[in-house]
Design a protein around this motif. Structure first.
Motif, PDB file in Angstrom:
ATOM      1  N   SER A  36      70.131  21.082  44.954  1.00  0.00           N
ATOM      2  CA  SER A  36      70.428  19.805  44.317  1.00  0.00           C
ATOM      3  C   SER A  36      70.432  18.711  45.368  1.00  0.00           C
ATOM      4  CB  SER A  36      71.800  19.862  43.627  1.00  0.00           C
ATOM      5  OG  SER A  36      72.173  18.582  43.160  1.00  0.00           O
ATOM      6  N   ARG A  37      69.847  17.572  45.018  1.00  0.00           N
ATOM      7  CA  ARG A  37      69.902  16.425  45.917  1.00  0.00           C
ATOM      8  C   ARG A  37      70.138  15.179  45.058  1.00  0.00           C
ATOM      9  NH1 ARG A  37      68.076  16.463  51.085  1.00  0.00           N
ATOM     10  NH2 ARG A  37      66.453  18.030  50.707  1.00  0.00           N
ATOM     11  N   GLY A  38      71.393  14.857  44.848  1.00  0.00           N
ATOM     12  CA  GLY A  38      71.736  13.686  44.054  1.00  0.00           C
ATOM     13  C   GLY A  38      71.216  12.415  44.690  1.00  0.00           C
ATOM     14  N   GLY A  39      70.856  11.455  43.846  1.00  0.00           N
ATOM     15  CA  GLY A  39      70.312  10.207  44.362  1.00  0.00           C
ATOM     16  C   GLY A  39      71.246   9.475  45.298  1.00  0.00           C
ATOM     17  N   TYR A  40      72.552   9.681  45.145  1.00  0.00           N
ATOM     18  CA  TYR A  40      73.518   8.973  45.988  1.00  0.00           C
ATOM     19  C   TYR A  40      73.380   9.351  47.458  1.00  0.00           C
ATOM     20  CZ  TYR A  40      76.125  13.371  45.555  1.00  0.00           C
ATOM     21  OH  TYR A  40      76.503  14.690  45.574  1.00  0.00           O
ATOM     22  N   HIS A  41      72.678  10.437  47.755  1.00  0.00           N
ATOM     23  CA  HIS A  41      72.432  10.804  49.144  1.00  0.00           C
ATOM     24  C   HIS A  41      71.340   9.945  49.773  1.00  0.00           C
ATOM     25  CE1 HIS A  41      74.994  14.332  49.292  1.00  0.00           C
ATOM     26  NE2 HIS A  41      74.460  14.785  48.176  1.00  0.00           N
ATOM     27  N   GLY A  42      70.608   9.200  48.959  1.00  0.00           N
ATOM     28  CA  GLY A  42      69.462   8.459  49.453  1.00  0.00           C
ATOM     29  C   GLY A  42      69.831   7.204  50.206  1.00  0.00           C
ATOM     30  N   LEU A  44      69.483   3.024  50.941  1.00  0.00           N
ATOM     31  CA  LEU A  44      69.486   1.861  50.064  1.00  0.00           C
ATOM     32  C   LEU A  44      68.081   1.564  49.560  1.00  0.00           C
ATOM     33  CD1 LEU A  44      71.887  -0.510  52.042  1.00  0.00           C
ATOM     34  CD2 LEU A  44      72.361   0.628  49.878  1.00  0.00           C
ATOM     35  N   ARG A  45      67.091   1.685  50.447  1.00  0.00           N
ATOM     36  CA  ARG A  45      65.714   1.416  50.051  1.00  0.00           C
ATOM     37  C   ARG A  45      65.259   2.388  48.956  1.00  0.00           C
ATOM     38  NH1 ARG A  45      62.060  -1.494  52.493  1.00  0.00           N
ATOM     39  NH2 ARG A  45      63.263  -1.513  54.443  1.00  0.00           N
ATOM     40  N   GLU A  46      65.602   3.659  49.117  1.00  0.00           N
ATOM     41  CA  GLU A  46      65.212   4.648  48.125  1.00  0.00           C
ATOM     42  C   GLU A  46      65.868   4.380  46.774  1.00  0.00           C
ATOM     43  OE1 GLU A  46      64.495   8.447  51.155  1.00  0.00           O
ATOM     44  OE2 GLU A  46      66.474   8.090  50.249  1.00  0.00           O
ATOM     45  N   ARG A  47      67.127   4.008  46.807  1.00  0.00           N
ATOM     46  CA  ARG A  47      67.840   3.750  45.554  1.00  0.00           C
ATOM     47  C   ARG A  47      67.274   2.525  44.846  1.00  0.00           C
ATOM     48  NH1 ARG A  47      70.435   7.211  42.892  1.00  0.00           N
ATOM     49  NH2 ARG A  47      72.561   6.439  42.710  1.00  0.00           N
ATOM     50  N   LEU A  48      67.003   1.479  45.611  1.00  0.00           N
ATOM     51  CA  LEU A  48      66.476   0.256  45.015  1.00  0.00           C
ATOM     52  C   LEU A  48      65.047   0.457  44.511  1.00  0.00           C
ATOM     53  CD1 LEU A  48      67.874  -2.394  47.526  1.00  0.00           C
ATOM     54  CD2 LEU A  48      68.589  -2.040  45.148  1.00  0.00           C
ATOM     55  N   THR A  49      64.258   1.222  45.245  1.00  0.00           N
ATOM     56  CA  THR A  49      62.887   1.495  44.825  1.00  0.00           C
ATOM     57  C   THR A  49      62.864   2.263  43.511  1.00  0.00           C
ATOM     58  OG1 THR A  49      62.078   1.500  47.108  1.00  0.00           O
ATOM     59  CG2 THR A  49      60.732   2.631  45.465  1.00  0.00           C
ATOM     60  N   LEU A  50      63.734   3.272  43.406  1.00  0.00           N
ATOM     61  CA  LEU A  50      63.800   4.033  42.162  1.00  0.00           C
ATOM     62  C   LEU A  50      64.147   3.129  40.994  1.00  0.00           C
ATOM     63  CD1 LEU A  50      65.318   7.486  41.498  1.00  0.00           C
ATOM     64  CD2 LEU A  50      66.082   5.562  40.115  1.00  0.00           C
ATOM     65  N   LEU A  51      65.114   2.245  41.185  1.00  0.00           N
ATOM     66  CA  LEU A  51      65.528   1.359  40.098  1.00  0.00           C
ATOM     67  C   LEU A  51      64.398   0.405  39.727  1.00  0.00           C
ATOM     68  CD1 LEU A  51      67.870   0.580  38.257  1.00  0.00           C
ATOM     69  CD2 LEU A  51      68.585  -1.080  39.968  1.00  0.00           C
ATOM     70  N   GLN A  52      63.727  -0.124  40.723  1.00  0.00           N
ATOM     71  CA  GLN A  52      62.626  -1.049  40.458  1.00  0.00           C
ATOM     72  C   GLN A  52      61.503  -0.372  39.690  1.00  0.00           C
ATOM     73  OE1 GLN A  52      61.019  -2.873  43.978  1.00  0.00           O
ATOM     74  NE2 GLN A  52      59.730  -4.296  42.837  1.00  0.00           N
ATOM     75  N   LYS A 231      78.017  11.148  37.689  1.00  0.00           N
ATOM     76  CA  LYS A 231      78.274  12.538  38.058  1.00  0.00           C
ATOM     77  C   LYS A 231      77.115  13.460  37.698  1.00  0.00           C
ATOM     78  CE  LYS A 231      83.326  12.555  38.163  1.00  0.00           C
ATOM     79  NZ  LYS A 231      83.594  11.120  38.097  1.00  0.00           N
ATOM     80  N   SER A 232      76.510  13.263  36.550  1.00  0.00           N
ATOM     81  CA  SER A 232      75.390  14.116  36.133  1.00  0.00           C
ATOM     82  C   SER A 232      74.125  13.321  35.872  1.00  0.00           C
ATOM     83  CB  SER A 232      75.755  14.887  34.863  1.00  0.00           C
ATOM     84  OG  SER A 232      76.904  15.681  35.061  1.00  0.00           O
ATOM     85  N   LEU A 233      74.275  12.042  35.557  1.00  0.00           N
ATOM     86  CA  LEU A 233      73.119  11.223  35.196  1.00  0.00           C
ATOM     87  C   LEU A 233      72.509  10.509  36.395  1.00  0.00           C
ATOM     88  CD1 LEU A 233      74.344   9.662  31.826  1.00  0.00           C
ATOM     89  CD2 LEU A 233      73.028  11.751  32.209  1.00  0.00           C
ATOM     90  N   ASP A 234      73.154  10.609  37.567  1.00  0.00           N
ATOM     91  CA  ASP A 234      72.600  10.067  38.810  1.00  0.00           C
ATOM     92  C   ASP A 234      72.538   8.548  38.828  1.00  0.00           C
ATOM     93  OD1 ASP A 234      71.941  10.934  41.318  1.00  0.00           O
ATOM     94  OD2 ASP A 234      69.790  11.067  40.938  1.00  0.00           O
ATOM     95  N   GLY A 235      73.406   7.887  38.054  1.00  0.00           N
ATOM     96  CA  GLY A 235      73.474   6.438  38.098  1.00  0.00           C
ATOM     97  C   GLY A 235      74.186   5.949  39.346  1.00  0.00           C
ATOM     98  N   PHE A 236      74.224   4.643  39.516  1.00  0.00           N
ATOM     99  CA  PHE A 236      74.887   4.047  40.677  1.00  0.00           C
ATOM    100  C   PHE A 236      76.405   4.171  40.585  1.00  0.00           C
ATOM    101  CE2 PHE A 236      71.315   0.755  41.645  1.00  0.00           C
ATOM    102  CZ  PHE A 236      70.448   1.797  41.904  1.00  0.00           C
ATOM    103  N   GLY A 237      76.914   4.313  39.373  1.00  0.00           N
ATOM    104  CA  GLY A 237      78.358   4.385  39.154  1.00  0.00           C
ATOM    105  C   GLY A 237      78.638   4.029  37.709  1.00  0.00           C
TER     106      GLY A 237
END
Length: 395
Positions: A36-42, A44-52, A231-237
């Motif tokens: 498992s590799r939750g997005g929160y481990h990424g 800032l660039r990775e998180r923002l890119t995914l959202l974009q 927790k399970s949906l990998d959102g920002f919070g």
């Protein structure tokens, strides 16, 4: 040169356990294969890119940004209410706030500020007594056994209570759930005592496989439900409280009083909508594969001759479960780091915690990365891990 010396001095000040934790974290980030590799481990660039990349799939980005809960936040609330089959839902920045508000509102309606819950429930273990210190509620523990409370325990409890709070699944007992019949009996027992029922459903999303019921059917047993978006949906919070219109309207007033009326929350709301679109449909598959991984872990430890090893539950109720081994936590953490550093595969990425003298446990989560592991892969990784444990333990 001075910077290097200063860094060296700082490293020397760290305890061996702190240095091991940093090694384990670095090994996890560098590992090619994990369960498992939750997005929160990424980054800032990775998180923002995914959202974009993903946000246009779930919401019209030409709409105006939200202000104090309108726009995309309101759309998220409507989506959650529809999924859970409730009249309404309210977005909250944290689950801690959402549940305090829910239980405070119910206390005002029932006239009883006592909340019955499990001794391992999140508010009792992880929230620094917030229900009583902040919200003026009183908690009583129905049981501290590593399972959900039973209907008999609810009926026989010697004090009155206005609300029964059930954490589904109960994380600190090993992500365990009752059977569907047991859950119905517990809810009915609370109703017999004229108590309202609130579900701490932070991880309710992945409970449908075990219950064999839909989300709305499960949520429909309770008077109110809290769900998490990260927790399970990998959102920002963020979180949501769902229930009757009248309760949610009152909850929004208390949300404002508690400081949860945030000016703009579109990144978190968009990430939650992405999670509902992308991760929610995948969760049943994660649960099913968790059962494959759990069985392979049991077989691997048996084949490797470990005198005592446990996977709990034996058949996972969700896509998360615990593994118990008869070694000190630092030995197991060192072996996990070494395995990742030397093979590129990390079987146990989460921290190992002490469960008693010479006994430790860790949590295992299966996400999309874990679907690539076959049972043979898991058994081979167990054999490698056990050899490393023996080497570390032997000094």
């Amino acid at each position: 040169m001075r910077d290097t010396a200063e860094q060296s001095g700082q490293d020397e000040e760290k305890s061996p356990r702190e240095r091991l934790r940093e090694r384990r974290t670095a090994a996890f980030r560098a590992a090619e294969r994990v369960l498992s590799r939750g997005g929160y481990h990424g980054t800032l660039r990775e998180r923002l890119t995914l959202l974009q990349d993903a946000a246009p799939e779930v919401y019209d980005l030409d709409e105006r940004a939200d202000i104090y809960g309108n726009g995309v936040v309101a759309a998220l609330e409507e989506r959650v209410a529809a999924l859970l089959g409730t009249e309404a839902a309210a977005f909250f920045p944290t689950g801690t706030m959402a549940q305090q508000v829910a239980l405070r509102c119910w206390a005002g309606r029932t006239g009883d500020r006592t909340v019955a819950l499990h001794g391992l429930a999140h508010p009792e273990v992880h929230e620094r007594g917030a229900l009583s210190v902040v919200s003026g509620l009183r908690t009583v523990r129905l049981t501290s056994e590593p399972r959900l409370p039973t209907a008999d325990e609810v009926r026989a409890f010697e004090e009155p209570f206005g609300a029964l709070m059930l954490e589904l699944p109960l994380r600190d007992a090993g992500f365990v759930l009752p059977t569907w019949e047991e859950l119905n009996e517990v809810v009915e027992a609370a109703r017999e005592r004229d108590a309202v029922v609130h579900f701490d459903g932070a991880r309710l999303w992945e409970s449908t496989v075990h219950f064999g019921r839909s989300l709305d059917e499960t949520a429909g047993l309770a008077d109110s439900v809290y769900v998490s978006f990260y927790k399970s949906l990998d959102g920002f919070g963020g979180a949501a409280l769902a229930g009757p219109h009248t309760l949610i309207e009152e909850a929004k007033a208390w949300r404002h009083r508690y400081g949860g009326m945030v000016f703009q929350q579109f990144p978190t709301a968009l990430s939650a909508l992405v999670g509902l679109e992308r991760e929610l449909p995948r969760l049943p598959g994660y649960v099913r594969h968790a059962r494959v991984v759990a069985a392979a872990l049991r077989e691997g430890f048996a084949e490797s001759g470990v005198a005592w090893a446990r996977v709990h539950p034996e058949v996972p109720h969700t896509h998360e479960f615990r593994v118990w081994l008869p070694y000190e936590a630092d030995v197991l953490a060192e072996a996990a780091a070494l395995q990742a550093e030397e093979t590129g595969s990390m079987l146990f990425a989460s921290a190992w915690d002490t469960g008693g003298p010479g006994l430790s446990f860790t949590e295992v989560t299966i996400r999309s990365q874990g679907l690539e592991w076959t049972a043979d892969d898991v058994r081979a990784a167990v054999a490698d891990f056990v050899a490393r444990v023996a080497s570390v333990a032997g000094g």
